[in-house]
Design a protein around this motif. Structure first.
Motif, PDB file in Angstrom:
ATOM      1  N   LEU A 162      74.881  31.922  33.686  1.00 30.22           N
ATOM      2  CA  LEU A 162      75.399  32.090  32.325  1.00 30.22           C
ATOM      3  C   LEU A 162      75.916  30.782  31.741  1.00 30.22           C
ATOM      4  CD1 LEU A 162      77.359  35.462  32.741  1.00 30.22           C
ATOM      5  CD2 LEU A 162      74.912  35.108  32.335  1.00 30.22           C
ATOM      6  N   ASP A 165      74.928  30.214  27.582  1.00 33.64           N
ATOM      7  CA  ASP A 165      75.781  30.736  26.512  1.00 33.64           C
ATOM      8  C   ASP A 165      76.759  29.683  26.002  1.00 33.64           C
ATOM      9  OD1 ASP A 165      74.455  33.050  27.027  1.00 33.64           O
ATOM     10  OD2 ASP A 165      76.094  34.024  28.103  1.00 33.64           O
ATOM     11  N   THR A 169      76.918  27.418  22.502  1.00 35.23           N
ATOM     12  CA  THR A 169      78.092  27.593  21.631  1.00 35.23           C
ATOM     13  C   THR A 169      78.806  26.268  21.384  1.00 35.23           C
ATOM     14  OG1 THR A 169      78.410  29.837  22.457  1.00 35.23           O
ATOM     15  CG2 THR A 169      80.293  28.800  21.383  1.00 35.23           C
TER      16      THR A 169
END
Length: 287
Positions: A162, A165, A169
């Motif tokens: 992950l 992500d 961002t």
């Protein structure tokens, strides 16, 4: 200058420990002898099982672990829980060969660990400690540790752990942006994701996580562990955690207390039968 200052501060803060290991670190003759000895030991292609047979470990007349019997087998997820100081990290140090048992024996693929190359064992095990050391370079290089970078593997691990992500961002370029000394530009949970990706980079069959997801929320912890099982070659996961809720789908949970295995079983069984398990669960849920 700041980097030098931080390094000196770390050394000073840990001077007692440093004084203990200094003779070992800088004993060149012993280092060469150990290297030759290690090169002459048996190497294995992969680890299929790890067995601890009546293993005890004592330090300064204190027994940290007492007659531990565990058999880690293929296609298992094993959780290890217990109060602080119950012997969880000592158990992992024994498996990795950082320390030797005071009593009992450790076998890997039915061979005594004493006859195996420790470097070879560690190459077959991915290990993630609670505190991840990152250096001031790109995330890509922190994952590969400056080995030849395989961009396909990096991309896969970014999804599994992950990373994608928060990279998107925060507009962090995984290949070009440096993350500061100790990864100071990242949060604790982000550093842990990078540490897990690093441990998986060499495609180990065994992954040991020592409180290595505790800076993440439960949803992301569960998602990363599920991704590891589904999308990597790892076939034995050993997870040390205070978050008992992570262990609901694990094959076995081992409960340690004061260096002893006091219970083992599935989440459901322990929830029904073991007071210490429920106490640890309650303590975590209330925090």
């Amino acid at each position: 200058m700041q980097a030098i200052y931080y390094s000196m501060t770390d050394l000073y803060g840990n001077k007692d420990s440093f004084e203990v290991i200094y003779p070992e670190l800088f004993n060149e003759k012993k280092y060469i002898e150990n290297k030759k000895l290690n090169n002459n030991k048996i190497k294995i292609n992969q680890i299929d099982s790890i067995k601890l047979d009546n293993v005890s470990f004592s330090y300064k007349d204190k027994k940290n672990l007492n007659k531990i019997n565990i058999n880690f087998k293929q296609n298992q997820k094993i959780g290890i829980i217990g109060k602080s100081g119950s012997g969880k990290s000592t158990l992992i140090d024994l498996i990795l060969g950082f320390i030797q048992p005071s009593e009992g024996k450790i076998q890997i693929n039915t061979r005594s660990i004493e006859n195996l190359s420790l470097n070879n064992i560690r190459e077959n095990i991915g290990f993630v400690p609670q505190n991840i050391f990152l250096f001031n370079d790109t995330i890509e290089k922190n994952i590969s540790l400056d080995k030849k970078i395989d961009e396909q593997i990096i991309s896969q691990l970014s999804n599994i752990c992950l990373l994608s992500d928060f990279l998107e961002t925060n507009k962090i370029d995984i290949s070009n942006d440096k993350i500061g000394n100790y990864g100071k530009m990242l949060s604790g949970g982000q550093r842990q994701r990078v540490g897990i990706a690093r441990a998986l980079y060499n495609k180990p069959k065994i992954l040991i996580l020592d409180e290595a997801t505790n800076a993440l929320d439960s949803l992301n912890q569960n998602k990363i562990i599920s991704n590891i099982i589904e999308y990597t070659n790892v076939n034995i996961v050993i997870l040390i955690t205070h978050n008992t809720n992570l262990l609901k789908d694990f094959d076995k949970i081992i409960v340690l207390d004061d260096g002893n295995i006091v219970a083992e079983g599935t989440f459901k069984n322990l929830e029904k039968e073991n007071n210490l398990f429920n106490q640890l669960k309650k303590n975590f849920d209330n925090n």
